[in-house]
Design an enzyme around this catalytic site. Structure first.
Site: not given
Length: 392
Positions: A216, A242, A268, A318, A338
């Site tokens: 990410d 991400e 997200e 998310h 997640e």
């Protein structure tokens, strides 16, 4: 059943907080850090939380929450949204959602207003589940699997020996997937790129090839930098990259998908089914990652889930938290969820562990939702709120 009161509280963590070292995680503020402070992740901590309770004439109470700009979200609910709900039947979720969305359209549609609507909508679904004596996932389609596979989501940019040890610990706990954060961005040049590669290499070598690894950038890269990084990380077979760039650059995400072989994930920081229709039409993403307490609540989440499924795009919401787990359980289009492990408070992703009772703890890489807990299955941990400053 009629709504009689909407009560909001902002809880601000006042306990001990772990300091964030430099390069802990890339983020959008890195681009302006030469004019500000070299430590930028502090702009994206979530140490305040909004709790919403919706009371009814039957004695049932629905619980919702939001973490984006909680003080502002509280003001929006108290001043603009709560009056729309009083006297309404909480089962009329579609009408109530549309009423809130359209009433605030001139100054809402996305961002903190949608976070406020999300918190209310989650509380309404919690109420419906309690009234029906069924878990929320059963109201949205029912159970699609015995348990939900989850990935450990915490590996930040720390010394490599610590990073490797943490990754091996998650593997030993039974997680079949885990996600790390990059620490360097465009202003750090080629040397920073090399350090980012070392982060990925360290985790991959620590857990081997039979564990999925995701990474990410948390909106901290430019399109050019992301393309250069993608060449370097492709040998490590990431499940996805991400939020490589800022969320408004939809065409940039499309370019990244065309550029390399690493799947692209984001969402997200997008809102409502309209925002995700744009992403899907632009062929911008391989994975959709809305957060239910931002995107418009369960009412919006189930619409986006259906839209994504029709286009063959998996949804991996998310964050953990029950509102996301219920969405995942009710759809085969969500292969994994997640999971933020409970740790000492740092960024704030873990703060929900300190506010609510009932969040499921992962066992062997899975979380389990009960058929016997109505609604979301959560309670507010009133005793634990002594660690917070509470604004009524």
């Amino acid at each position: 059943m009629k709504i009689t009161e909407v009560r909001t509280r902002v809880v601000q963590w006042k306990g001990r907080t772990q300091a964030l070292p430099p390069h802990f995680c890339t983020n959008p503020m890195d681009a302006v850090s030469p004019m500000l402070s070299p430590e930028t992740m502090g702009s994206f901590t979530f140490h305040g939380w909004l709790i919403v309770e919706i009371f009814t004439d039957t004695g049932l109470v629905g619980i919702g929450n939001a973490a984006l700009a909680p003080i502002v979200a509280k003001q929006i609910i108290d001043g603009a949204l709560a009056p729309l709900l009083i006297g309404s039947n909480p089962w009329d979720t579609e009408f109530l959602w549309q009423h809130m969305y359209r009433k605030t359209m001139a100054f809402g549609r996305k961002g903190v207003v949608m976070a406020a609507i999300s918190a209310i909508d989650i509380a309404l679904w919690d109420l419906m589940g309690k009234d029906a004596r069924q878990p929320c996932f059963r109201l949205m389609g029912g159970r699609t699997r015995p348990h939900i596979p989850v990935y450990a989501s915490r590996l930040y940019s720390v010394p490599l020996d610590e990073l490797a040890e943490e990754a091996r610990r998650y593997k030993a706990q039974g997680f079949g997937a885990m996600k790390l954060r990059f620490g360097w961005g465009p202003d750090d040049g080629a040397a920073g790129m090399a350090r980012n590669v070392e982060l990925v290499r360290t985790v991959r070598e620590a857990v081997g090839d039979e564990i999925d690894v995701m990474a990410d950038a948390y909106m901290g890269w430019s399109l050019d930098y992301a393309k250069r990084m993608m060449r370097l990380i492709e040998p490590f077979n990431l499940r996805w990259l991400e939020e490589a760039i800022i969320p408004d650059d939809i065409h940039g995400y499309h370019e990244l998908r065309r550029f390399g072989s690493t799947p692209i994930a984001a969402g997200e920081h997008e809102f409502t089914s309209y925002g995700f229709r744009q992403l899907i039409e632009a062929r911008a993403l391989d994975y959709i990652q809305f957060d239910t307490n931002r995107v418009g609540g369960l009412t919006a989440a189930r619409k986006i889930q259906a839209l994504a499924e029709a286009h063959g795009i998996p949804v991996v919401p998310h964050a953990g938290q029950m509102h996301n787990y219920h969405v995942v359980m009710a759809s085969l289009n969500s292969p994994i969820a997640e999971y933020f492990p409970k740790v000492d408070v740092e960024v704030g992703n873990e703060l929900f562990w300190y506010i609510f009772k009932g969040e499921p703890v992962a066992q062997d890489g899975y979380i389990r939702l009960s058929d016997d807990l109505p609604g979301l299955g959560l309670e507010i941990d009133e005793a634990a709120l002594s660690e917070f400053e509470v604004t009524q």
